[in-house]
Design a protein around this motif. Structure first.
Motif, PDB file in Angstrom:
ATOM      1  N   ASP A  38      -3.985  -0.448  17.673  1.00  0.00           N
ATOM      2  CA  ASP A  38      -3.253   0.259  18.719  1.00  0.00           C
ATOM      3  C   ASP A  38      -3.808  -0.091  20.098  1.00  0.00           C
ATOM      4  OD1 ASP A  38      -1.333   2.469  19.542  1.00  0.00           O
ATOM      5  OD2 ASP A  38      -3.203   3.260  20.328  1.00  0.00           O
ATOM      6  N   ASN A  50       3.033  -1.848  18.548  1.00  0.00           N
ATOM      7  CA  ASN A  50       2.512  -0.487  18.472  1.00  0.00           C
ATOM      8  C   ASN A  50       3.489   0.465  17.794  1.00  0.00           C
ATOM      9  OD1 ASN A  50      -0.013  -0.818  19.446  1.00  0.00           O
ATOM     10  ND2 ASN A  50       0.412  -0.122  21.519  1.00  0.00           N
ATOM     11  N   THR A  51       4.779   0.174  17.897  1.00  0.00           N
ATOM     12  CA  THR A  51       5.765   1.005  17.213  1.00  0.00           C
ATOM     13  C   THR A  51       5.619   0.878  15.703  1.00  0.00           C
ATOM     14  OG1 THR A  51       7.287   0.692  19.070  1.00  0.00           O
ATOM     15  CG2 THR A  51       8.221   1.520  17.026  1.00  0.00           C
ATOM     16  N   TYR A  54       2.482   2.705  14.636  1.00  0.00           N
ATOM     17  CA  TYR A  54       2.617   4.153  14.520  1.00  0.00           C
ATOM     18  C   TYR A  54       3.273   4.541  13.189  1.00  0.00           C
ATOM     19  CZ  TYR A  54       3.697   8.975  15.273  1.00  0.00           C
ATOM     20  OH  TYR A  54       3.768  10.326  15.096  1.00  0.00           O
ATOM     21  N   SER A  57       0.709   4.359  10.668  1.00  0.00           N
ATOM     22  CA  SER A  57      -0.235   5.459  10.841  1.00  0.00           C
ATOM     23  C   SER A  57       0.281   6.731  10.171  1.00  0.00           C
ATOM     24  CB  SER A  57      -0.472   5.705  12.337  1.00  0.00           C
ATOM     25  OG  SER A  57      -1.327   6.795  12.533  1.00  0.00           O
ATOM     26  N   GLN A  58       1.573   7.024  10.327  1.00  0.00           N
ATOM     27  CA  GLN A  58       2.161   8.189   9.662  1.00  0.00           C
ATOM     28  C   GLN A  58       2.016   8.075   8.146  1.00  0.00           C
ATOM     29  OE1 GLN A  58       6.198   9.062  10.714  1.00  0.00           O
ATOM     30  NE2 GLN A  58       5.773   9.281  12.882  1.00  0.00           N
ATOM     31  N   ASN A 110       7.471  12.857  11.740  1.00  0.00           N
ATOM     32  CA  ASN A 110       6.113  13.299  11.434  1.00  0.00           C
ATOM     33  C   ASN A 110       6.033  14.790  11.137  1.00  0.00           C
ATOM     34  OD1 ASN A 110       3.377  12.509  11.165  1.00  0.00           O
ATOM     35  ND2 ASN A 110       2.889  13.316  13.181  1.00  0.00           N
TER      36      ASN A 110
END
Length: 201
Positions: A38, A50-51, A54, A57-58, A110
């Motif tokens: 990131d 970065n999208t 993310y 990451s979720q 999320n």
């Protein structure tokens, strides 16, 4: 700061041995990789990268925390774990397809993940009430997990407001989230250091 804390914590945990600490080390290693990528994406202004990061990451957060809670905190049946893992996989695929359609992933996906993780912490609190036994480092982790993901859930529902308004208004909220995230990582590092010395479940 966050990357330095994660790296230092991982070095300490690995030096102490990884056998009983594996779920915590897996969580922190994945989070370090995600935080580093990131940061790299932000420095190189790779917004699309970065999208995707993310979305990963979720997915990773839900899977890794399910593994941690199943190992150290509460009895989660294999069926429940696989339902959560399947949901996380569907969420990841959905987010990636959403990105490929030219739309940025949002925090809205999320909300359910945050509620699931909060339910893990709530289940542990109920277990404490039933058994009347508390282990300090495990209790602290649960307080921070519950607080962080409660805030994350609120942020998820107000995401458009938080990214479209003046930083002077929304900055303190993002700063508070950042402080909670740092506390989240430190609490898990502390938990990892105590694994093997505390009574698990």
């Amino acid at each position: 700061m966050i990357n330095l804390v994660l790296l230092t914590g991982l070095i300490v945990l690995i030096k102490e041995g990884i056998k009983t600490k594996f779920p915590v080390i897996l969580l922190l290693s994945g989070e370090l990789i995600l935080e580093m990528t990131d940061l790299t994406g932000r420095l190189m202004k790779l917004n699309t990268f970065n999208t995707y990061n993310y979305a990963l990451s979720q997915f990773f957060g839900l899977v890794a925390l399910t593994a941690v809670y199943s190992s150290y905190y509460i009895q989660l049946s294999r069926e429940i774990r696989w339902i959560v893992y399947c949901y996380a996989g569907i969420l990841l695929i959905g987010n990636i397809l959403y990105i490929q359609n030219g739309t940025s992933v949002t925090f809205y996906s999320n909300i359910i993940s945050s509620i699931i993780i909060c339910s893990y912490a709530a289940s542990y609190f109920m277990k404490i009430i039933r058994e009347g036994r508390v282990e300090k480092s495990m209790f602290i982790v649960n307080i921070i997990v519950f607080l962080f993901f409660s805030v994350e859930c609120v942020i998820s529902t107000t995401f458009n407001f938080l990214i479209s308004n003046h930083l002077g208004w929304v900055g303190p909220i993002w700063l508070f989230r950042g402080v909670l995230l740092l506390a989240f990582y430190i609490a898990f590092i502390n938990l990892g250091c105590g694994v093997g010395k505390i009574r698990i479940r």
